[in-house]
Design a protein around this motif. Structure first.
Motif, PDB file in Angstrom:
ATOM      1  N   THR A 308      -0.690  -3.488  -7.268  1.00 56.89           N
ATOM      2  CA  THR A 308       0.723  -3.640  -7.620  1.00 56.89           C
ATOM      3  C   THR A 308       1.122  -5.100  -7.785  1.00 56.89           C
ATOM      4  O   THR A 308       0.426  -6.004  -7.324  1.00 56.89           O
ATOM      5  CB  THR A 308       1.613  -2.989  -6.544  1.00 56.89           C
ATOM      6  OG1 THR A 308       1.219  -3.496  -5.266  1.00 56.89           O
ATOM      7  CG2 THR A 308       1.474  -1.484  -6.550  1.00 56.89           C
ATOM      8  N   LYS A 329       5.436   1.829  -5.966  1.00 56.38           N
ATOM      9  CA  LYS A 329       6.175   3.068  -5.666  1.00 56.38           C
ATOM     10  C   LYS A 329       6.302   4.010  -6.858  1.00 56.38           C
ATOM     11  O   LYS A 329       7.049   4.972  -6.800  1.00 56.38           O
ATOM     12  CB  LYS A 329       7.587   2.768  -5.121  1.00 56.38           C
ATOM     13  CG  LYS A 329       7.616   1.943  -3.854  1.00 56.38           C
ATOM     14  CD  LYS A 329       9.042   1.844  -3.337  1.00 56.38           C
ATOM     15  CE  LYS A 329       9.140   0.916  -2.160  1.00 56.38           C
ATOM     16  NZ  LYS A 329      10.508   0.802  -1.649  1.00 56.38           N
ATOM     17  N   GLU A 330       5.582   3.738  -7.950  1.00 57.42           N
ATOM     18  CA  GLU A 330       5.682   4.596  -9.134  1.00 57.42           C
ATOM     19  C   GLU A 330       4.323   5.225  -9.438  1.00 57.42           C
ATOM     20  O   GLU A 330       3.315   4.526  -9.516  1.00 57.42           O
ATOM     21  CB  GLU A 330       6.169   3.782 -10.342  1.00 57.42           C
ATOM     22  CG  GLU A 330       7.604   3.295 -10.201  1.00 57.42           C
ATOM     23  CD  GLU A 330       8.100   2.597 -11.443  1.00 57.42           C
ATOM     24  OE1 GLU A 330       7.542   2.853 -12.536  1.00 57.42           O
ATOM     25  OE2 GLU A 330       9.034   1.772 -11.334  1.00 57.42           O
ATOM     26  N   GLU A 331       4.353   6.560  -9.609  1.00 53.38           N
ATOM     27  CA  GLU A 331       3.090   7.278  -9.801  1.00 53.38           C
ATOM     28  C   GLU A 331       2.560   7.165 -11.232  1.00 53.38           C
ATOM     29  O   GLU A 331       1.357   7.017 -11.439  1.00 53.38           O
ATOM     30  CB  GLU A 331       3.290   8.748  -9.433  1.00 53.38           C
ATOM     31  CG  GLU A 331       2.005   9.556  -9.434  1.00 53.38           C
ATOM     32  CD  GLU A 331       2.262  10.996  -9.073  1.00 53.38           C
ATOM     33  OE1 GLU A 331       1.683  11.873  -9.748  1.00 53.38           O
ATOM     34  OE2 GLU A 331       3.049  11.247  -8.130  1.00 53.38           O
ATOM     35  N   LYS A 332       3.431   7.211 -12.228  1.00 54.04           N
ATOM     36  CA  LYS A 332       2.966   7.247 -13.619  1.00 54.04           C
ATOM     37  C   LYS A 332       2.138   6.015 -14.008  1.00 54.04           C
ATOM     38  O   LYS A 332       1.068   6.159 -14.625  1.00 54.04           O
ATOM     39  CB  LYS A 332       4.142   7.430 -14.582  1.00 54.04           C
ATOM     40  CG  LYS A 332       3.678   7.615 -16.044  1.00 54.04           C
ATOM     41  CD  LYS A 332       4.831   7.823 -17.004  1.00 54.04           C
ATOM     42  CE  LYS A 332       4.327   8.122 -18.411  1.00 54.04           C
ATOM     43  NZ  LYS A 332       3.435   7.083 -18.957  1.00 54.04           N
TER      44      LYS A 332
END
Length: 380
Positions: A308, A329-332
């Motif tokens: 990240t 914090k973002e899955e895509k």
């Protein structure tokens, strides 16, 4: 210059002395220092490892979590006694409590302190009300402790800027940035990772298995990708921390392992061997890292990196060259980055070679330790 002085390296987890500071201990010994190694919870194995390095183990009592004024005051008293007993000439503490309490103790005795800020972790994550309260208290204590330090060393420039902006350190202090703890390139040798279209593509995360490390994001990504890419493997190495509200569910890990979604290894006693068999390193953390040791090990081994845009992590990736930086914090974005390697397995070897070059040019432990020694030498 060859020093004939006693240095006390102070930590909050004694295993880290040999695991993360072993090369520094040896480096300081070659410069003539007598190296005392202070830590809580020594076991026989850790004592043996520190002695084999040439260090002198010095156990002390430390409540590693929470704030208890009485036990913390007793720790400061104990550290003062240790410094007087061993005629310590310079203190080198790292991690929050050793930096704060060691600095308080050394100041009373007029002993110079060179502190290492190894990352700000959960305390500065601001992800919960508890973290926000802890940050306020910790900032206050850091401000009191660090103002008399001879030098303060950070592992990334974001942490340095935060400390300056919050007036935790003075801008006219001796402030420095080093590239993490460094990595011993010989202990994590480069291994080419050649792939054909039919080869299994193996992702791996190595960490304490906490939500802040993005472990659940990887688990969800594995659930999404595995049905479409049966030759993909998602390996998780580590353990959930005990008595932690942010620990990942052990039961869920075991269930996903049973149904073939992930490969759960538990704790590894030989990370170098474990990651040498795998391909792409993943750390979707939103924890404030220093520079994650696990990423340095993966770089040295020749693995592309997916991590990240967090302080300490973003320093380890040249976007699109040795891996990808994604939003925390973002899955895509994580799924897209992993899918890239599944669709382009030939890039694994190419990006892995770039990771090794980065390890050699920027994160070699010998470069880091020389930098740290030069700071110590200047202050003495």
């Amino acid at each position: 210059m060859n020093f004939n002085k006693n240095i006390l390296i102070l930590c909050s987890a004694s295993f880290s002395l040999s695991n993360f500071r072993g090369d520094l201990i040896k480096h300081l010994l070659t410069k003539g220092f007598k190296v005392y190694c202070g830590g809580p919870d020594f076991d026989d194995n850790t004592l043996k490892k520190v002695r084999e390095l040439g260090g002198i183990p010095v156990p002390f009592n430390l409540q590693r979590t929470g704030l208890n004024p009485l036990s913390d005051y007793n720790t400061i008293k104990e550290l003062k006694t240790i410094m007087v007993t061993h005629k310590i000439d310079v203190l080198f503490p790292y991690t929050i409590k050793p930096v704060i309490y060691g600095s308080f103790a050394a100041k009373k005795l007029g002993i110079p302190v060179i502190s290492l800020i190894t990352g700000l972790g959960f305390t500065f994550s601001r992800v919960t009300t508890k973290a926000k309260v802890l940050q306020s208290v910790t900032e206050f204590l850091y401000r009191k402790a660090l103002k008399s330090n001879k030098a303060v060393i950070f592992q990334n420039s974001d942490d340095l800027e935060l400390f300056k902006n919050h007036k935790i350190v003075a801008r006219n202090q001796s402030l420095h940035v080093v590239n993490g703890s460094g990595i011993n390139l010989d202990k994590f040798p480069f291994k080419p990772r050649r792939h054909s279209a039919s080869s299994a593509v193996k992702f791996v995360l190595v960490a304490r298995l906490m939500k802040e490390k993005g472990v659940e994001l990887l688990m969800n990504g594995a659930r999404e990708l595995k049905p479409h890419y049966p030759n993909s493997e998602f390996h998780i190495i580590g353990e959930p921390p005990e008595n932690s509200s942010s620990a990942v569910s052990q039961k869920e890990l075991e269930e996903l392992d049973r149904n073939g979604t992930i490969v759960y290894h538990g704790k590894s006693i030989n990370v170098a061997k474990s990651i040498s068999e795998l391909d792409i390193f993943v750390l979707p953390t939103y924890y404030r890292e220093g520079v994650p040791r696990s990423i340095l090990e993966a770089l040295s081994s020749g693995m592309p990196i997916i991590t990240t845009m967090q302080p300490g992590c973003k320093e380890t990736v040249v976007e699109g060259k040795n891996g990808f930086l994604i939003a925390p914090k973002e899955e895509k974005p994580l799924v897209d980055a992993m899918k890239y390697f599944l669709d382009n397995p030939g890039q694994i070897e190419i990006m892995g070679q770039e990771s090794r070059k980065l390890a050699e040019n920027k994160f070699d432990v010998n470069l880091i330790n020389s930098h740290i020694f030069n700071i110590i030498e200047k202050q003495l």
